[in-house]
Write a protein that holds these residues in place. Structure first.
Motif, PDB file in Angstrom:
ATOM      1  N   THR A  42     -18.679 -44.291 -40.246  1.00 44.25           N
ATOM      2  CA  THR A  42     -18.265 -44.713 -38.901  1.00 44.25           C
ATOM      3  C   THR A  42     -16.853 -44.218 -38.589  1.00 44.25           C
ATOM      4  N   TYR A  44     -15.349 -41.669 -39.802  1.00 50.28           N
ATOM      5  CA  TYR A  44     -15.395 -40.212 -39.630  1.00 50.28           C
ATOM      6  C   TYR A  44     -15.892 -39.859 -38.228  1.00 50.28           C
ATOM      7  N   MET A  45     -16.917 -40.585 -37.769  1.00 54.53           N
ATOM      8  CA  MET A  45     -17.450 -40.291 -36.431  1.00 54.53           C
ATOM      9  C   MET A  45     -16.413 -40.610 -35.357  1.00 54.53           C
ATOM     10  N   VAL A  46     -15.773 -41.777 -35.499  1.00 53.01           N
ATOM     11  CA  VAL A  46     -14.823 -42.199 -34.472  1.00 53.01           C
ATOM     12  C   VAL A  46     -13.576 -41.299 -34.469  1.00 53.01           C
ATOM     13  N   PHE A  50     -16.588 -37.666 -32.787  1.00 54.33           N
ATOM     14  CA  PHE A  50     -16.566 -38.066 -31.371  1.00 54.33           C
ATOM     15  C   PHE A  50     -15.151 -38.338 -30.869  1.00 54.33           C
ATOM     16  N   ARG A  56     -16.259 -43.017 -27.760  1.00 57.81           N
ATOM     17  CA  ARG A  56     -16.514 -42.624 -29.161  1.00 57.81           C
ATOM     18  C   ARG A  56     -17.146 -43.761 -29.969  1.00 57.81           C
ATOM     19  N   ASP A  57     -16.750 -44.999 -29.699  1.00 57.82           N
ATOM     20  CA  ASP A  57     -17.331 -46.134 -30.434  1.00 57.82           C
ATOM     21  C   ASP A  57     -18.826 -46.248 -30.137  1.00 57.82           C
ATOM     22  N   ALA A  60     -20.735 -43.472 -31.823  1.00 56.57           N
ATOM     23  CA  ALA A  60     -20.806 -43.712 -33.271  1.00 56.57           C
ATOM     24  C   ALA A  60     -21.816 -44.820 -33.574  1.00 56.57           C
ATOM     25  N   TYR A  64     -25.044 -44.208 -35.849  1.00 57.04           N
ATOM     26  CA  TYR A  64     -25.118 -45.028 -37.063  1.00 57.04           C
ATOM     27  C   TYR A  64     -26.457 -45.780 -37.105  1.00 57.04           C
ATOM     28  N   ASN A 111     -19.493 -30.181 -36.366  1.00 61.09           N
ATOM     29  CA  ASN A 111     -20.426 -31.105 -35.726  1.00 61.09           C
ATOM     30  C   ASN A 111     -21.895 -30.820 -35.998  1.00 61.09           C
ATOM     31  N   SER A 316     -20.402 -50.600 -39.758  1.00 58.90           N
ATOM     32  CA  SER A 316     -20.014 -50.150 -38.411  1.00 58.90           C
ATOM     33  C   SER A 316     -18.907 -51.034 -37.832  1.00 58.90           C
TER      34      SER A 316
END
Ligand code: GLN
Length: 510
Positions: A42, A44-46, A50, A56-57, A60, A64, A111, A316
């Motif tokens: 999570t 890393y994604m935020v 993203f 972005r949340d 993610a 997830y 990505n 998350s």
């Protein structure tokens, strides 16, 4: 020609078949990779994938949820293919290699690589996880009293892996660079395969785990033996799954019926309805006693789904909460993911001793009560952390002790439900469909991630500033936790109120 399965090696360690310890270490390292990666996912994604989006949340949360749902749903297919074609050994190797590949591709900070990597892990887990668990069962003859403690030892291995890896991968990933954390997860997976391979070399499994039907294994379809075809298709499935993950955006715009629904959500509606329809068909054709027990098996799977739906928020929303609003000194936010497994390792033996003690005094609570209490504990854990606002400092940061309390309480709840439920499913299902019911049990985790996605999307912070935090986010989280607590407490209370009724449905099963 069906192959005769020879009993595994007679040698024992600590009174258990030698093979258990090879499977223990193989699974320990596989879970090391799985949870090491999850600890970073999570964040890393935020922070990377993203990063540029104000939503972005939300993105993610959606990815997830899709990842979690698919990673557990794939176990149903992996289990089936293993039974009918590959056998457990080949499935475990195939799954392990795909998972390691996934983790190494994840180490490439890009990505496209990201979605492909998650897809490899999804397919790989589908082949690895159900088969290594079933393998443990085959080490014991039916009715062997050591089987339950064998599974407890195995669950311990899972959680030792789940404890160490967020500490190591989380530290490397957040201190030195994400790819070091993901890379270490990949090395962990290869170590697991090495243990499994050395078990085979030392012949500790005997004939166990070889294909049950060599004819099906070798049978040619479009000129290619099925076992090879399965391997090729497993690799080819990855881009398709990557596409599903990438389609995380909602199908409908704001205000429409599909506002919060993406392709994977729809897919799971269809799977859910089909499974229920098929279960109704099975129950229609069953005897009255079987019908009652199957209904109970479905109910406890449903309760488990609700529990995991709150529990799996750890990777998350809870990780984001830890990163943004918890005063951490010794460990970083991703490392807080180690706490659940830490408490499971500490508590699983005392709690199983407690059940035995209560059983001797004839006051061991029956399954529906344990499940009700598990849900109440999940509610309590979120209630406690929702109170942390009163101790927040001027930056909106709350003491670590609240997070520790959350993990402690929900881990006790997990031990009231997860291991108990696993063995009840086998008791409540007619022998002819027990493998299918196991698949349904794994699906409970898959559907749980749909709940996780729903909740995480509600608690997603929208901001152009990547470094959000303070009271702005604290209040969103604490309000959310309070609501989760209410839902879980009500669910637990309802289960306990109806427990006497459920007890009757379960007949002689405790
Ligand atoms: N923690 C356990 C495992 O990793 C169970 C997880 C689950 O089923 N959601 O095996």
């Amino acid at each position: 020609m069906s192959q005769v399965v020879q009993p595994p090696s007679e040698k024992t360690i600590l009174g258990h078949p030698q093979g258990l310890f090879y499977l223990f270490f193989a699974e320990l390292w596989e879970r090391f990779s799985f949870y090491g990666m999850r600890a970073l996912l999570t964040l890393y994604m935020v922070n990377v994938i993203f990063e540029a989006l104000s939503t972005r949340d939300y993105a993610a949360a959606a990815v997830y949820a899709s990842y979690g749902s698919l990673v557990y749903a794939s176990t149903v297919i992996g289990g089936k293919i293993s039974d009918s074609i590959l056998g457990m050994r080949a499935s475990i190797f195939l799954g392990g290699i795909l998972m390691a590949l996934g983790h190494f591709v994840l180490a490439i900070e890009n990505n496209i690589a990201f979605f492909l990597a998650l897809a490899f892990i999804i397919v790989g887990n589908g082949f690895f996880k159900p088969n290594i668990s079933t393998f443990v069962g085959t080490l014991y003859k039916d009715g062997d009293p050591r089987k339950d403690s064998g599974f407890t030892i195995f669950y311990m291995g899972i959680n030792i892996g789940g404890f160490i890896s967020p500490l190591l991968c989380g530290w490397l990933g957040q201190t030195y660079g994400w790819h070091y954390g993901f890379g270490l997860a990949g090395i962990g997976m290869l170590t697991g395969l090495l243990f499994f391979w050395s078990g085979i070399k030392k012949n500790v499994f005997g004939e166990g785990g070889k294909p049950q039907n060599m004819e099906a294994y070798e049978r040619k379809v479009i000129g290619v033996p099925q076992h090879r075809l399965v391997r090729i298709l497993a690799f080819l499935a990855a881009p398709l799954i990557a596409f599903l993950l990438y389609s995380y955006k909602s199908l409908g715009g704001e205000g429409t019926a599909l506002e919060d629904t993406n392709i994977v959500n729809l897919l799971f509606y269809v799977i859910g309805i089909s499974v229920l329809g098929y279960m109704a068909y099975i129950m229609f054709n069953a005897t009255m006693d079987e019908r009652k027990k199957l209904f109970m098996a479905l109910l406890i799977t449903f309760f488990m789904t609700i529990f995991w739906g709150f529990h799996e928020l750890h990777g998350s929303v809870i990780t984001l909460f830890a990163a943004r609003n918890v005063n951490l000194s010794l460990i970083n936010a991703s490392q807080t993911n180690a706490l659940n497994s830490m408490f499971i390792v500490i508590l699983s033996i005392p709690i199983s001793i407690m059940w035995t003690y209560l059983a001797k005094k004839k006051i061991n609570p029956r399954t529906p009560y344990k499940f009700g209490m598990g849900l109440l504990l999940a509610g309590l854990s979120f209630y406690v952390v929702s109170l942390s606002g009163a101790s927040a400092d001027e930056n909106g940061m709350v003491p670590f002790s609240y997070l520790l309390a959350l993990y402690f309480i929900i881990s006790v709840g997990e031990l009231f439900m997860s291991p108990v439920g696993l063995s009840k499913i086998t008791d409540l299902s007619p022998k002819r469909i027990v493998a299918f019911m196991m698949g349904i049990w794994f699906l409970s985790s898959a559907f749980a991630f749909q709940i996780v996605g729903f909740i995480s999307k509600q608690l997603a912070i929208e901001s152009t500033d990547k470094n959000v935090g303070g009271f702005e986010t604290l209040n969103v989280y604490l309000d959310g936790f309070r609501l989760i607590a209410i839902y879980a407490l009500v669910a637990g209370a309802v289960v306990i109120v109806f427990a006497p009724l459920m007890k009757r449905l379960m007949g002689n099963v405790h």
